[in-house]
Design a protein around this motif. Structure first.
Motif, PDB file in Angstrom:
ATOM      1  N   ASN A 242       0.796  -1.232   0.000  1.00  0.00           N
ATOM      2  CA  ASN A 242       0.000   0.000   0.000  1.00  0.00           C
ATOM      3  C   ASN A 242       0.825   1.276   0.000  1.00  0.00           C
ATOM      4  O   ASN A 242       0.284   2.359  -0.203  1.00  0.00           O
ATOM      5  CB  ASN A 242      -0.941   0.014   1.216  1.00  0.00           C
ATOM      6  N   GLY A 243       2.124   1.183   0.254  1.00  0.00           N
ATOM      7  CA  GLY A 243       3.000   2.329   0.087  1.00  0.00           C
ATOM      8  C   GLY A 243       3.061   3.301   1.252  1.00  0.00           C
ATOM      9  O   GLY A 243       2.499   3.082   2.323  1.00  0.00           O
ATOM     10  N   SER A 244       3.758   4.436   1.002  1.00  0.00           N
ATOM     11  CA  SER A 244       4.065   5.389   2.058  1.00  0.00           C
ATOM     12  C   SER A 244       2.832   6.097   2.618  1.00  0.00           C
ATOM     13  O   SER A 244       2.818   6.473   3.786  1.00  0.00           O
ATOM     14  CB  SER A 244       5.062   6.438   1.535  1.00  0.00           C
ATOM     15  N   GLY A 245       1.809   6.298   1.789  1.00  0.00           N
ATOM     16  CA  GLY A 245       0.593   6.953   2.281  1.00  0.00           C
ATOM     17  C   GLY A 245      -0.065   6.153   3.386  1.00  0.00           C
ATOM     18  O   GLY A 245      -0.492   6.706   4.413  1.00  0.00           O
ATOM     19  N   PHE A 246      -0.133   4.845   3.207  1.00  0.00           N
ATOM     20  CA  PHE A 246      -0.694   3.949   4.221  1.00  0.00           C
ATOM     21  C   PHE A 246       0.158   3.975   5.488  1.00  0.00           C
ATOM     22  O   PHE A 246      -0.361   4.070   6.608  1.00  0.00           O
ATOM     23  CB  PHE A 246      -0.759   2.534   3.655  1.00  0.00           C
ATOM     24  N   VAL A 247       1.480   3.928   5.332  1.00  0.00           N
ATOM     25  CA  VAL A 247       2.385   3.928   6.481  1.00  0.00           C
ATOM     26  C   VAL A 247       2.244   5.242   7.248  1.00  0.00           C
ATOM     27  O   VAL A 247       2.264   5.259   8.479  1.00  0.00           O
ATOM     28  CB  VAL A 247       3.843   3.719   6.034  1.00  0.00           C
ATOM     29  N   ARG A 248       2.089   6.351   6.534  1.00  0.00           N
ATOM     30  CA  ARG A 248       1.938   7.660   7.191  1.00  0.00           C
ATOM     31  C   ARG A 248       0.702   7.688   8.075  1.00  0.00           C
ATOM     32  O   ARG A 248       0.730   8.220   9.199  1.00  0.00           O
ATOM     33  CB  ARG A 248       1.853   8.767   6.135  1.00  0.00           C
ATOM     34  N   ILE A 249      -0.408   7.131   7.605  1.00  0.00           N
ATOM     35  CA  ILE A 249      -1.647   7.113   8.395  1.00  0.00           C
ATOM     36  C   ILE A 249      -1.458   6.301   9.670  1.00  0.00           C
ATOM     37  O   ILE A 249      -1.817   6.743  10.771  1.00  0.00           O
ATOM     38  CB  ILE A 249      -2.810   6.544   7.553  1.00  0.00           C
ATOM     39  N   VAL A 250      -0.861   5.114   9.532  1.00  0.00           N
ATOM     40  CA  VAL A 250      -0.618   4.276  10.707  1.00  0.00           C
ATOM     41  C   VAL A 250       0.346   4.984  11.660  1.00  0.00           C
ATOM     42  O   VAL A 250       0.191   4.923  12.883  1.00  0.00           O
ATOM     43  CB  VAL A 250      -0.064   2.896  10.294  1.00  0.00           C
ATOM     44  N   PHE A 251       1.336   5.677  11.107  1.00  0.00           N
ATOM     45  CA  PHE A 251       2.299   6.424  11.909  1.00  0.00           C
ATOM     46  C   PHE A 251       1.590   7.445  12.792  1.00  0.00           C
ATOM     47  O   PHE A 251       1.870   7.553  13.996  1.00  0.00           O
ATOM     48  CB  PHE A 251       3.294   7.118  10.980  1.00  0.00           C
ATOM     49  N   LEU A 252       0.659   8.197  12.224  1.00  0.00           N
ATOM     50  CA  LEU A 252      -0.064   9.215  12.995  1.00  0.00           C
ATOM     51  C   LEU A 252      -0.956   8.580  14.061  1.00  0.00           C
ATOM     52  O   LEU A 252      -1.091   9.118  15.165  1.00  0.00           O
ATOM     53  CB  LEU A 252      -0.892  10.093  12.052  1.00  0.00           C
ATOM     54  N   VAL A 253      -1.545   7.444  13.759  1.00  0.00           N
ATOM     55  CA  VAL A 253      -2.374   6.745  14.753  1.00  0.00           C
ATOM     56  C   VAL A 253      -1.508   6.284  15.933  1.00  0.00           C
ATOM     57  O   VAL A 253      -1.873   6.465  17.104  1.00  0.00           O
ATOM     58  CB  VAL A 253      -3.098   5.535  14.116  1.00  0.00           C
ATOM     59  N   VAL A 254      -0.341   5.706  15.619  1.00  0.00           N
ATOM     60  CA  VAL A 254       0.561   5.244  16.675  1.00  0.00           C
ATOM     61  C   VAL A 254       1.054   6.418  17.514  1.00  0.00           C
ATOM     62  O   VAL A 254       1.137   6.323  18.747  1.00  0.00           O
ATOM     63  CB  VAL A 254       1.757   4.469  16.068  1.00  0.00           C
ATOM     64  N   LEU A 255       1.375   7.539  16.873  1.00  0.00           N
ATOM     65  CA  LEU A 255       1.788   8.725  17.620  1.00  0.00           C
ATOM     66  C   LEU A 255       0.682   9.181  18.570  1.00  0.00           C
ATOM     67  O   LEU A 255       0.960   9.586  19.701  1.00  0.00           O
ATOM     68  CB  LEU A 255       2.145   9.866  16.670  1.00  0.00           C
ATOM     69  N   SER A 256      -0.566   9.126  18.121  1.00  0.00           N
ATOM     70  CA  SER A 256      -1.695   9.526  18.969  1.00  0.00           C
ATOM     71  C   SER A 256      -1.781   8.646  20.211  1.00  0.00           C
ATOM     72  O   SER A 256      -1.993   9.132  21.332  1.00  0.00           O
ATOM     73  CB  SER A 256      -3.009   9.455  18.182  1.00  0.00           C
ATOM     74  N   ILE A 257      -1.608   7.331  20.013  1.00  0.00           N
ATOM     75  CA  ILE A 257      -1.631   6.396  21.150  1.00  0.00           C
ATOM     76  C   ILE A 257      -0.467   6.690  22.096  1.00  0.00           C
ATOM     77  O   ILE A 257      -0.633   6.687  23.325  1.00  0.00           O
ATOM     78  CB  ILE A 257      -1.552   4.936  20.654  1.00  0.00           C
ATOM     79  N   LEU A 258       0.692   6.985  21.524  1.00  0.00           N
ATOM     80  CA  LEU A 258       1.871   7.283  22.342  1.00  0.00           C
ATOM     81  C   LEU A 258       1.662   8.559  23.156  1.00  0.00           C
ATOM     82  O   LEU A 258       2.056   8.631  24.332  1.00  0.00           O
ATOM     83  CB  LEU A 258       3.098   7.411  21.443  1.00  0.00           C
ATOM     84  N   VAL A 259       1.055   9.565  22.549  1.00  0.00           N
ATOM     85  CA  VAL A 259       0.764  10.818  23.271  1.00  0.00           C
ATOM     86  C   VAL A 259      -0.140  10.545  24.465  1.00  0.00           C
ATOM     87  O   VAL A 259       0.106  11.028  25.578  1.00  0.00           O
ATOM     88  CB  VAL A 259       0.108  11.852  22.325  1.00  0.00           C
ATOM     89  N   VAL A 260      -1.195   9.757  24.258  1.00  0.00           N
ATOM     90  CA  VAL A 260      -2.127   9.441  25.341  1.00  0.00           C
ATOM     91  C   VAL A 260      -1.408   8.692  26.468  1.00  0.00           C
ATOM     92  O   VAL A 260      -1.583   9.018  27.653  1.00  0.00           O
ATOM     93  CB  VAL A 260      -3.319   8.609  24.811  1.00  0.00           C
ATOM     94  N   LYS A 261      -0.595   7.706  26.095  1.00  0.00           N
ATOM     95  CA  LYS A 261       0.123   6.921  27.105  1.00  0.00           C
ATOM     96  C   LYS A 261       1.082   7.792  27.912  1.00  0.00           C
ATOM     97  O   LYS A 261       1.103   7.736  29.149  1.00  0.00           O
ATOM     98  CB  LYS A 261       0.906   5.783  26.450  1.00  0.00           C
ATOM     99  N   LEU A 262       1.893   8.594  27.227  1.00  0.00           N
ATOM    100  CA  LEU A 262       2.865   9.426  27.924  1.00  0.00           C
ATOM    101  C   LEU A 262       2.177  10.500  28.765  1.00  0.00           C
ATOM    102  O   LEU A 262       2.656  10.838  29.854  1.00  0.00           O
ATOM    103  CB  LEU A 262       3.818  10.073  26.917  1.00  0.00           C
ATOM    104  N   ALA A 263       1.071  11.045  28.266  1.00  0.00           N
ATOM    105  CA  ALA A 263       0.319  12.047  29.042  1.00  0.00           C
ATOM    106  C   ALA A 263      -0.224  11.428  30.325  1.00  0.00           C
ATOM    107  O   ALA A 263      -0.171  12.034  31.403  1.00  0.00           O
ATOM    108  CB  ALA A 263      -0.821  12.619  28.197  1.00  0.00           C
ATOM    109  N   TRP A 264      -0.729  10.205  30.207  1.00  0.00           N
ATOM    110  CA  TRP A 264      -1.237   9.508  31.400  1.00  0.00           C
ATOM    111  C   TRP A 264      -0.104   9.215  32.387  1.00  0.00           C
ATOM    112  O   TRP A 264      -0.254   9.429  33.599  1.00  0.00           O
ATOM    113  CB  TRP A 264      -1.946   8.222  31.004  1.00  0.00           C
TER     114      TRP A 264
END
Length: 273
Positions: A242-264
């Motif tokens: 699926n290429g870099s566009g697909f990876v970018r979307i997953v990247f942003l989702v993972v970053l969002s989860i990481l932000v929530v975890k670190l904030a907690w």
């Protein structure tokens, strides 16, 4: 810990916990293969699923063996489909190994409560930077033609992220990806290939330490490793298809989860008792 009788001394989890951990390992392998960050899923799952009387190093060692197997599987798929530059990969891996070793050695002296909010700010900044540059990483356009420039920049990325992995850890793969994209102009897909191999190196370094001390729940780790490898294989195939566009979307989702975890984590550390 999930309720239920333990299966045996050599597999100290209940049936429900084992199913939960296998599913978590598979999902973590998929996430880690696409963009990194599978530890955000697998490690908390182990904390929940394994009895509380199991020492922390055994949980960490079990997690590392499973993660290493999944990363190895994903790396194999990537290397079969995408060409890598040794002029970038070798210094990146060497820097990652050295940085991880130094970070692990210093981790006992640096209060984690000081690091977590710093990393939280860094992750939020990375997320905002990625959102503000929607075309970044969608095309593979390396910026530095000089061998010397590629070598020292990739070595520096390896040292910095490897050090972070040794001293703290969450989201290491994602940091490898974004620095390769932002600093060297790599596409998200090509950055993920190199990030996988660098992360494989840091995992191996930690795994050797836990293995020497016998701090692995071996049978549980092997079962989870099989699930993690399956997830990693599927994730890597989806990313390359699926290429870099697909990876970018997953990247942003993972970053969002990481932000929530670190904030907690930051809230828990500084909240009044």
């Amino acid at each position: 810990m999930l309720d239920g009788p333990l299966l045996a001394d050599w597999l100290p989890v209940s049936v429900s916990a084992l199913i939960f951990l296998v599913v978590a390992a598979g999902v973590a392998g998929w996430v880690d293969a696409v963009v990194g960050g599978g530890g955000l899923i697998q490690l908390p799952a182990l904390v929940i699923g394994v009895p509380k009387d199991v020492a922390t190093p055994f949980i960490l060692g079990t997690n590392k063996l499973s993660s290493f197997a999944g990363t190895l599987s994903a790396s194999w798929v990537y290397l079969r489909r995408i060409r890598v530059q040794l002029v970038l990969l070798v210094p990146l891996v060497a820097g990652a190994f050295a940085g991880s070793a130094v970070g692990a050695a210093l981790s006992r002296y640096v209060p984690r409560e000081l690091l977590t909010p710093i990393v939280l700010v860094a992750v939020v900044a990375v997320a905002i930077y990625t959102l503000l540059k929607p075309k970044m990483g969608l095309h593979h356009e390396p910026r530095h033609e000089s061998r010397a420039a590629i070598v020292w920049r990739s070595a520096l990325i390896g040292l910095v992220v490897g050090f972070y992995d040794g001293i703290l850890g969450p989201g290491t793969g994602s940091f490898f990806v974004i620095l390769l994209v932002a600093v060297l102009g790599y596409g998200f897909l090509q950055a993920s290939v190199n990030a996988k191999i660098a992360n494989l190196t840091t995992n191996l370094a930690a795994l050797l330490v836990y293995g020497v001390h016998g701090e692995i729940l071996l049978l549980l780790a092997v079962v989870m490793a099989a699930a993690n490898m399956t997830g990693g294989f599927i994730g890597a195939r989806m990313a390359t298809r699926n290429g870099s566009g697909f990876v970018r979307i997953v990247f942003l989702v993972v970053l969002s989860i990481l932000v929530v975890k670190l904030a907690w984590d930051t809230f828990v550390q500084f909240a009044p008792a």
